[in-house]
Write a protein that holds these residues in place. Structure first.
Motif, short mmCIF file in Angstrom:
data_model
loop_
_atom_site.label_atom_id
_atom_site.label_comp_id
_atom_site.label_asym_id
_atom_site.label_seq_id
_atom_site.Cartn_x
_atom_site.Cartn_y
_atom_site.Cartn_z
N ALA A 184 0.84 -1.20 0.00
CA ALA A 184 0.00 0.00 0.00
C ALA A 184 0.87 1.25 0.00
O ALA A 184 0.42 2.34 0.38
N ASP A 185 2.14 1.08 -0.43
CA ASP A 185 3.08 2.21 -0.49
C ASP A 185 2.96 2.85 -1.87
O ASP A 185 3.55 2.39 -2.85
N VAL A 186 2.18 3.94 -1.94
CA VAL A 186 1.95 4.61 -3.23
C VAL A 186 2.89 5.81 -3.41
O VAL A 186 2.73 6.60 -4.34
N TYR A 187 3.89 5.93 -2.54
CA TYR A 187 4.82 7.06 -2.62
C TYR A 187 6.19 6.66 -3.15
O TYR A 187 6.93 7.49 -3.63
N ARG A 188 6.50 5.38 -3.02
CA ARG A 188 7.81 4.90 -3.48
C ARG A 188 7.57 3.87 -4.58
O ARG A 188 7.25 2.71 -4.30
N PRO A 189 7.70 4.28 -5.85
CA PRO A 189 7.37 3.40 -6.98
C PRO A 189 8.07 2.04 -6.92
O PRO A 189 7.49 1.02 -7.30
N ALA A 190 9.31 2.04 -6.42
CA ALA A 190 10.07 0.79 -6.41
C ALA A 190 9.55 -0.19 -5.36
O ALA A 190 9.84 -1.40 -5.43
N ALA A 191 8.78 0.30 -4.39
CA ALA A 191 8.34 -0.55 -3.28
C ALA A 191 7.44 -1.69 -3.77
O ALA A 191 7.57 -2.84 -3.33
N ILE A 192 6.50 -1.36 -4.67
CA ILE A 192 5.56 -2.37 -5.17
C ILE A 192 6.31 -3.45 -5.96
O ILE A 192 6.10 -4.65 -5.77
N LYS A 193 7.23 -3.00 -6.82
CA LYS A 193 8.01 -3.94 -7.63
C LYS A 193 8.92 -4.80 -6.74
O LYS A 193 9.08 -6.00 -6.97
N GLN A 194 9.49 -4.17 -5.72
CA GLN A 194 10.37 -4.90 -4.80
C GLN A 194 9.61 -6.02 -4.10
O GLN A 194 10.09 -7.15 -4.00
N LEU A 195 8.40 -5.71 -3.62
CA LEU A 195 7.61 -6.72 -2.94
C LEU A 195 7.19 -7.83 -3.90
O LEU A 195 7.18 -9.01 -3.53
N GLU A 196 6.86 -7.46 -5.14
CA GLU A 196 6.50 -8.47 -6.14
C GLU A 196 7.65 -9.44 -6.37
O GLU A 196 7.47 -10.66 -6.43
N THR A 197 8.87 -8.89 -6.50
CA THR A 197 10.06 -9.72 -6.72
C THR A 197 10.30 -10.65 -5.54
O THR A 197 10.56 -11.85 -5.71
N LEU A 198 10.22 -10.10 -4.33
CA LEU A 198 10.46 -10.90 -3.13
C LEU A 198 9.38 -11.97 -2.93
O LEU A 198 9.68 -13.09 -2.50
N ALA A 199 8.13 -11.63 -3.26
CA ALA A 199 7.04 -12.60 -3.14
C ALA A 199 7.29 -13.79 -4.06
O ALA A 199 7.05 -14.95 -3.69
N GLY A 200 7.77 -13.50 -5.27
CA GLY A 200 8.11 -14.57 -6.21
C GLY A 200 9.23 -15.44 -5.67
O GLY A 200 9.23 -16.66 -5.84
#
Length: 461
Positions: free
Chosen positions: A137-153
């Motif tokens: 739910a971090d809509v201020y740091r664009p890389a945060a969503i991608k980082q979590l997606e990578t780690l979830a994988g």
């Protein structure tokens, strides 16, 4: 973690451990040193004052004076009061709710929330056997969503996509619906961090919490900020109904002030420790075990649990079967044992949990370190399969080729071969009658001054 504090406390308490009688004077002297050790470890002053006061009250009372071994009782009191400061016992997650159980992570930017979300997901999936989804739910740091997606994988859990154009409350509500439809046990929500505490940030996360009503609200904080970690946690706790704390980067914190201050100042339990950069480097927080480690008593329970989780049982059974059949312990087997030790956090991590070693770890760091095992593995990798299975064929010319291939010296290879011979002997003892006792006697040689099993010294690469 706690290296400096452990060294100071054990040296101070050693002087009183064997005393037949304790007086107010010698107790005062030791408590003065304990107080200084805690302050140097960046433990918050109110915590230090209450701790010293509690120990002193119990030590000067009848609890010690009527004991046959007052020094030992005094040490027991110090351990119990350390446990009390940190929370007595492990406080696990409450997941006994209708699915999905929502876990909200909060904290300042850079504390390690996103990584902790993935580590917690892996822990719940593998240790608690839960089906887990994660969302950012971090809509201020664009890389945060991608980082979590990578780690979830990487950890093999379900990632729920989100978008910078969405509002955090909408993101989480959508994620809850998604997790319900997918029959997920747990939903972990990673929220936005800030560089400092501010009213806008607090208002936003307070509104998010009210809308989502998570079963667990965990504050993620960097242990290396010392007592500031406890103060920041308190500031968040004044706004959010926190249920616990994840203390990150504890592997880089030699002082330990945060772990000893957080519970006392916030009233909230530390639930997990982040103990390294690897995705599985998250441990449940056990105050009793940590108190033992601080006082140099080791932590065998954690060591055993770690071995059960991380040692490849199939490979271990295969090796045991091979040894029972009378087949030798070759260099390929030796290499596998080195890799198993690395998977358990390396030799330093293992030694830190052994009784009597934690406080002396600095004294033996030069003799045993993880670099040594990397170099040993490089030497084995430089050998042919035939040389690994039968090291006796390694003559002078082969030694030169192997050591050059590994970028090391011939004497380094000689030490490795000597170590392997000693391990072979120990493995034979394990398969003989009364083998476990013999092996434990051999392992006693790993203590400072004893060298490696079989009487040899640690190889000095």
């Amino acid at each position: 973690m706690f290296d400096n504090l452990s060294n100071r406390l054990t040296s101070s308490l050693d002087r009183i451990r064997g005393r037949a009688k304790l007086t107010e004077d010698n107790i005062q002297e030791v408590l003065r040193e304990v107080r200084m050790a805690l302050l140097e470890a960046d433990v918050a002053l109110p915590v230090v004052k209450d701790f010293i006061s509690a120990v002193k009250e119990r030590a000067i009372g009848t609890e010690v004076s009527k004991s046959l071994s007052p020094g030992q009782v005094f040490l027991k009191i110090v351990k119990q009061e350390l446990e009390s400061v940190m929370g007595q016992a492990n406080d696990g997650l409450n997941l006994r709710v209708a699915r999905p159980a929502v876990i909200l992570l909060a904290g300042l930017q850079g504390a390690g929330k996103t990584t902790s979300a993935a580590k917690l997901a892996k822990y719940l999936k593998e240790r608690e056997k839960k089906s887990v989804s994660v969302v950012s739910a971090d809509v201020y740091r664009p890389a945060a969503i991608k980082q979590l997606e990578t780690l979830a994988g990487e950890v093999g859990v379900d990632f729920i996509p989100s978008d910078l154009s969405q509002k955090p409350i909408d993101i989480v509500n959508n994620a809850i619906d998604y997790a319900k439809k997918g029959h997920k046990d747990v939903l972990i929500v990673d929220t936005a961090g800030r560089l400092s505490i501010d009213e806008d940030m607090m208002a936003e996360i307070k509104a998010l919490h009210a809308a989502v009503n998570p079963i667990e609200t965990l504050f993620v904080v960097d242990a290396m900020t010392g007592q500031d970690a406890a103060n920041t946690a308190k500031a968040f706790g004044d706004v959010l109904p926190l249920t616990g704390v994840i203390l990150t980067k504890t592997d880089g914190d030699a002082r330990g002030g945060a772990a000893l201050s957080v519970r006392h100042i916030t009233g909230k339990p530390i639930k997990f420790l982040g103990v390294g950069e690897k995705i599985d480097a998250l441990e449940p927080f056990h105050p009793d075990r940590l108190a033992s480690r601080i006082l140099g008593m080791g932590d065998m329970l954690s060591l055993i649990e770690e071995a059960e989780q991380k040692i490849d049982k199939e490979k271990a059974e295969k090796l045991a079967g091979k040894l029972k059949k009378g087949k030798g312990f070759d260099l390929e087997d030796f290499k596998e044992q080195l890799q198993q030790m690395k998977s358990m956090g390396g030799m330093s991590s293992m030694l830190d949990k052994l009784p009597g070693v934690g406080g002396q770890l600095g004294n033996i760091q030069d003799k045993v370190n993880d670099k040594m095992f990397v170099q040993m593995e490089a030497l084995i990798n430089s050998m042919t399969p035939a040389e690994r299975h039968n090291p006796d064929v390694i003559n002078g010319s082969r030694k030169k080729r192997i050591s050059t291939g590994a970028g090391l010296q011939i004497q380094d290879l000689n030490r490795l071969l000597k170590q392997h011979k000693q391990m072979q002997k120990m493995m034979k003892k394990m398969t003989a009658k009364g083998g476990m006792k013999k092996m434990m006697r051999g392992l006693g040689g790993m203590m400072p001054g004893g060298g490696m099993p079989g009487g040899g010294n640690f190889p000095k690469f």
